[in-house]
Design a protein around this motif. Structure first.
Motif, short mmCIF file in Angstrom:
data_model
loop_
_atom_site.label_atom_id
_atom_site.label_comp_id
_atom_site.label_asym_id
_atom_site.label_seq_id
_atom_site.Cartn_x
_atom_site.Cartn_y
_atom_site.Cartn_z
N THR A 93 -20.07 -31.74 -0.74
CA THR A 93 -19.95 -30.83 -1.88
C THR A 93 -18.50 -30.60 -2.29
O THR A 93 -18.25 -30.18 -3.42
CB THR A 93 -20.61 -29.47 -1.59
OG1 THR A 93 -19.93 -28.82 -0.51
CG2 THR A 93 -22.08 -29.63 -1.24
N ASP A 94 -17.56 -30.86 -1.40
CA ASP A 94 -16.15 -30.65 -1.77
C ASP A 94 -15.74 -31.54 -2.94
O ASP A 94 -15.23 -31.04 -3.95
CB ASP A 94 -15.24 -30.86 -0.56
CG ASP A 94 -15.49 -29.83 0.54
OD1 ASP A 94 -15.95 -28.72 0.23
OD2 ASP A 94 -15.23 -30.16 1.71
N ILE A 99 -14.84 -32.35 -8.80
CA ILE A 99 -15.20 -33.14 -9.99
C ILE A 99 -15.64 -32.21 -11.11
O ILE A 99 -15.28 -32.41 -12.28
CB ILE A 99 -16.33 -34.15 -9.66
CG1 ILE A 99 -15.81 -35.27 -8.76
CG2 ILE A 99 -16.92 -34.73 -10.94
CD1 ILE A 99 -16.89 -36.16 -8.21
N GLU A 100 -16.41 -31.18 -10.77
CA GLU A 100 -16.85 -30.23 -11.79
C GLU A 100 -15.66 -29.54 -12.43
O GLU A 100 -15.55 -29.45 -13.66
CB GLU A 100 -17.80 -29.20 -11.16
CG GLU A 100 -18.37 -28.21 -12.16
CD GLU A 100 -19.30 -27.19 -11.54
OE1 GLU A 100 -19.68 -26.24 -12.25
OE2 GLU A 100 -19.64 -27.32 -10.35
N GLU A 339 -15.76 -13.19 0.96
CA GLU A 339 -15.45 -14.60 0.78
C GLU A 339 -15.16 -14.92 -0.68
O GLU A 339 -15.83 -14.41 -1.58
CB GLU A 339 -16.62 -15.44 1.29
CG GLU A 339 -16.36 -16.93 1.30
CD GLU A 339 -17.54 -17.73 1.84
OE1 GLU A 339 -17.63 -18.92 1.50
OE2 GLU A 339 -18.35 -17.17 2.59
N THR A 340 -14.17 -15.75 -0.91
CA THR A 340 -13.81 -16.13 -2.28
C THR A 340 -15.03 -16.69 -3.01
O THR A 340 -15.26 -16.36 -4.18
CB THR A 340 -12.68 -17.17 -2.26
OG1 THR A 340 -11.52 -16.59 -1.64
CG2 THR A 340 -12.32 -17.63 -3.65
N CYS A 341 -15.80 -17.52 -2.35
CA CYS A 341 -17.00 -18.09 -2.96
C CYS A 341 -18.01 -17.00 -3.35
O CYS A 341 -18.73 -17.14 -4.34
CB CYS A 341 -17.68 -19.08 -2.02
SG CYS A 341 -16.78 -20.62 -1.79
N ASN A 411 -14.38 -24.41 -4.97
CA ASN A 411 -14.99 -23.44 -5.87
C ASN A 411 -13.97 -22.86 -6.84
O ASN A 411 -14.27 -22.62 -8.01
CB ASN A 411 -15.65 -22.32 -5.06
CG ASN A 411 -17.14 -22.23 -5.33
OD1 ASN A 411 -17.68 -22.85 -6.24
ND2 ASN A 411 -17.83 -21.44 -4.52
N ILE A 412 -12.76 -22.60 -6.35
CA ILE A 412 -11.69 -22.12 -7.23
C ILE A 412 -11.40 -23.15 -8.32
O ILE A 412 -11.26 -22.81 -9.51
CB ILE A 412 -10.41 -21.82 -6.43
CG1 ILE A 412 -10.58 -20.50 -5.65
CG2 ILE A 412 -9.20 -21.76 -7.33
CD1 ILE A 412 -10.51 -19.24 -6.49
#
Length: 811
Positions: A93-94, A99-100, A339-341, A411-412
């Motif tokens: 997922t990283d 990519i997103e 958590e940042t996420c 995610n950031i």
């Protein structure tokens, strides 16, 4: 017609929609204005977004190269030989998340080199995909080292994260397709989604389980919107409905919000990121299927979150254990996980609640999280990240370039370029103005295209000018959000309250005062708009102090400081003595507001007089400077606090150093019987037992402590190592004991104390019994020893873990 029926039904359900008589919204659904149509030109967000594009995304991709994320795809595709790398089944997922984010950035500012780089990464992903569409590299690579996550075959374990991988793949694919028009990654996602539609579902022969780690629900909804394939929406709905059913005997648990069906849930529990992702997916499914029952359930869960478990920074999740929620009102500051996420997930969820209801209270939390909890997770340089975001620190916290579990950096990178997505929304011909950012935008309504230009220094100043330029002169409503921070309560509940009275908001149209109707947190102006019309809003921005609900024990006797949407903190770097925790700022103090262009890339700072608490009850006046919480830890580690005592009794004088406080602390792995050679053991750093915070009980986890993570029924150790030999005659140990769904922590069954003599450990000659009592220090006296090291060896109870809150050493 279905959408209009849905909204009509919603208005009959108490508090789901507010049916204001002075302004009646159309029956059309509320729609986001795509971020590609909103262009920032401000000094707050635009530089951060550019740093994300030029620093965060390249550095995150570099870390994927260094840590084997791309090699795993190449290995699965037979392009290279070697061993699977990384420690988690969800490492795929990283790259997906980056990519997103890179795709969003391409949509805003085209970069030929980045476009080509994404193509090369997508080629690796395509090579790794199996012929039937399956895509999870640790399974394809048969990484038995990680079999604890995924088992021995596909889809064996509910918490394998295979579907979590799928979800991030779909989100990346949709973003890449929308940004570039290319279907390379989208086709990979579709092939994979078609497979999971076959594998999972209610039919005989399909797997009857929820997704495990939610995200695939909202990802399938996104994929459905792009492809119009009804199977994707049906499967998203299936995963939502399967949650909490326990079909086919799978064990229910709070960790994934799988403890009961969503329609029965009223308290937010479990893993905070999973919760935010799941409820975002539920909101998507409910919107797309016009299901008001799920919105009622979401509203109940949301009220619990906003009223009992929301940090003033917009963060959620108080505990490291399970990375999630504790009981109601447990909002520890020093030990806040946040958590940042989870802050990002909180934005996703609240944005969807707004789209379903048109209520500004959800955008209040979006704004709070964005300006505070989310961007605290990344350094101003763009290349260091926080995983957890405490609201208080003794200086032990510092951002890192990467993590073994690297969910937050990715995610950031995907969140930052999407921020313009949250500024506007439309409903029929009407326009919501949700966030205030200097920008120019082109907004398509049902029958018009409206250009809006915002001129403002927000969030530093409260004056906003909007120039409205519709393509054609037309009557419609512009709904201006009045932020919650202007009113009496910072958040839409009684969890927090300002200590002063709110001031009125001024709105003018073309220089003349406007009386706007107010409902759902909006001032609504309905008129025939023409090119060049100007709306001027003046949001008062005094410095305001905040008190927490009396049930939030860790905030008792303390006040937080807010100006506009920004939460401020004290950081040691800015204080005359470099300390924070020894100060208090009384209620109704005077604050000076200054903009410092040379500090932290340019920020407003607050200055004033505080009281510094010394030993023996003495005090003195001192200056203080407060900075935006989101910018702390950009000048190195130091003390920090968001909640500041308002009287001397809640401040903490700087403690005098002790033998224990100056010791190095760690645990040992290896032989722990007496007379075992030191050389046979390996050290693992430990923290939290010599910080000199006095616990209130064995369940007091508000300050640092040590726990033996994932250890149950075993003998575990804790070691002090001193700079020089010390003569010691007794110790005092305060044992940890509290409940948690992810594993309980209990006082040990028994324990022994050893000292190091030469190269061996020897048990002390105790003169008092070893005790294992709760809620007090357990004193052990012994024949004095002179040593450089002490070691606790604790026998944990069968099936239980344990830990130590504080350990004192006495001469």
């Amino acid at each position: 017609m279905k959408s209009k029926l849905f909204l009509s039904i919603g208005c009959t359900l108490v508090t789901l929609w507010s049916c204001n008589t002075s302004y009646k919204p159309s029956g059309d659904p509320i729609a986001e204005v795509p971020f590609t149509q909103v262009h920032f030109c401000d000094s707050f967000w635009a530089p951060r977004m550019e740093t994300n594009r030029t620093v965060s995304i390249p550095s995150a991709f570099e870390q994927c190269e260094l840590n084997g994320r791309f090699d795993n795809f190449a290995l699965a595709g037979g392009l290279i030989k070697g061993e699977h790398k990384g420690d988690f089944s969800f490492d795929d997922t990283d790259p997906y998340k980056i990519i997103e984010g890179a795709s969003y950035s391409l949509a805003v500012k085209y970069d030929k080199k980045l476009d080509a780089y994404l193509d090369s990464v997508i080629n690796l992903i395509e090579a790794a995909q199996e012929p039937d569409g399956y895509l999870c590299t640790c399974v394809t690579n048969k990484c038995t080292r990680l079999s604890g996550w995924w088992g021995n075959s596909r889809w064996e374990k509910i918490n394998s994260h295979e579907l979590y991988n799928c979800g991030h793949l779909y989100e990346a694919a949709v973003a890449h397709y929308k940004a570039t028009g290319k279907k390379t990654l989208l086709n990979i996602a579709i092939k994979n989604a078609d497979l999971i539609c076959q594998v999972f579902g209610p039919a005989e022969g399909q797997k009857h389980v929820p997704s495990g780690h939610p995200i695939v629900e909202m990802a399938l909804a996104k994929l459905y919107k792009v492809t119009k394939n009804e199977n994707y929406l049906k499967l998203a709905k299936y995963f939502v409905e399967e949650t909490g059913r326990g079909t086919d005997g799978h064990k229910l648990n709070q960790y994934s919000q799988d403890h009961m069906p969503i329609l029965q849930q009223k308290e937010i529990v479990g893993h905070a990121v999973r919760a935010g992702y799941l409820y975002s997916g539920v909101a998507d499914v409910a919107s797309l299927t016009h299901d008001t029952a799920y919105f009622h359930a979401l509203k109940n869960i949301w009220e619990n979150m906003a009223g009992k478990k929301l940090y003033i920074t917009g963060g959620i999740g108080s505990r490291a254990q399970g990375e999630g929620f504790g009981p109601n009102y447990e909002l520890h500051n020093h030990q806040a996980y946040c958590e940042t996420c989870a802050a990002i997930a909180n934005v996703y969820w609240n944005q969807r609640m707004f789209l379903a209801t048109g209520d500004a209270k959800y955008i209040d939390i979006v704004e709070r999280a964005m300006y505070n909890g989310v961007i605290a997770g990344v350094s101003l340089s763009g290349d260091k990240f926080f995983y957890d975001n405490p609201l208080e620190s003794m200086g032990q916290h510092e951002r890192q370039k990467w993590f073994g579990c690297a969910c937050c950096p990715g995610n950031i990178t995907r969140f930052m370029p999407s921020i313009p997505n949250y500024v506007y929304a439309t409903q029929g011909n009407d326009i919501f103005v949700n966030l205030y950012v200097q920008s120019h935008s082109s907004i398509n309504t049902n029958s018009n295209t409206v250009e809006i230009r915002q001129t403002t220094s927000y969030p530093w100043e409260g004056k906003v000018e909007l120039t409205v330029n519709p393509d054609k002169q037309e009557k419609f409503a512009i709904r201006l959000r009045v932020p919650g921070w202007v009113k009496s309560n910072p958040v839409p509940s009684d969890l927090y309250a300002f200590t002063d009275k709110p001031q009125s908001v001024s709105i003018q149209i073309n220089g003349k005062k406007e009386s706007a109707s107010e409902s759902d947190g909006y001032s609504t102006i309905v008129r025939t708009w023409k090119k060049g019309d100007k709306i001027t809003i003046d949001f008062p921005m005094p410095v305001r102090q905040i008190k927490a609900n009396d049930k939030v024990m860790d905030d008792k006797g303390k006040l937080a400081i807010q100006r506009g949407p920004i939460i401020f903190c004290l950081e040691g770097h800015d204080q005359p003595d470099q300390h924070v925790l020894n100060k208090y700022i009384p209620e109704n103090s005077t604050f000076q507001v200054e903009f410092d262009k040379n500090l932290l890339n340019g920020v407003v700072v607050l200055k004033g007089k505080a009281r510094e608490v010394l030993e023996a009850g003495k005090e003195k006046e001192t200056d203080f400077t407060a900075i935006p919480y989101s910018t702390w830890n950009n000048r190195g580690a130091n003390e920090m606090a968001v909640w500041i005592p308002s009287s001397a009794s809640y401040a903490r004088p700087n403690p005098q150093p002790t033998i224990a406080s100056q010791a190095k602390t760690f645990t040992l792995r290896g032989p722990i019987q007496k007379d075992a050679p030191v050389t046979a053991e390996t050290e693992e750093w430990a923290w939290g037992v010599n910080d000199q915070w006095e616990p209130k009980s064995s369940s007091d986890i508000s300050k640092p402590y040590h726990y033996w993570w994932l250890k149950k029924g075993s003998i575990e150790t804790l070691v002090y190592e001193f700079d020089k030999p010390e003569t010691i005659s007794s110790v005092d140990v305060y044992w940890l004991d509290f409940d948690h769904y992810d594993g309980n922590f209990r006082i040990p069954e028994s324990w022994k104390l050893y000292f190091k003599e030469g190269n061996n450990w020897k048990e002390v000659q105790a003169s008092t019994p070893y005790s294992v009592k709760k809620d007090c220090y357990n004193h052990l006296a012994f024949k004095p020893v002179t040593t450089k090291s002490l070691k606790i060896a604790a026998q944990l109870r069968k099936g239980e873990s344990g830990g130590v809150i504080e350990w004192k050493v006495n001469k």
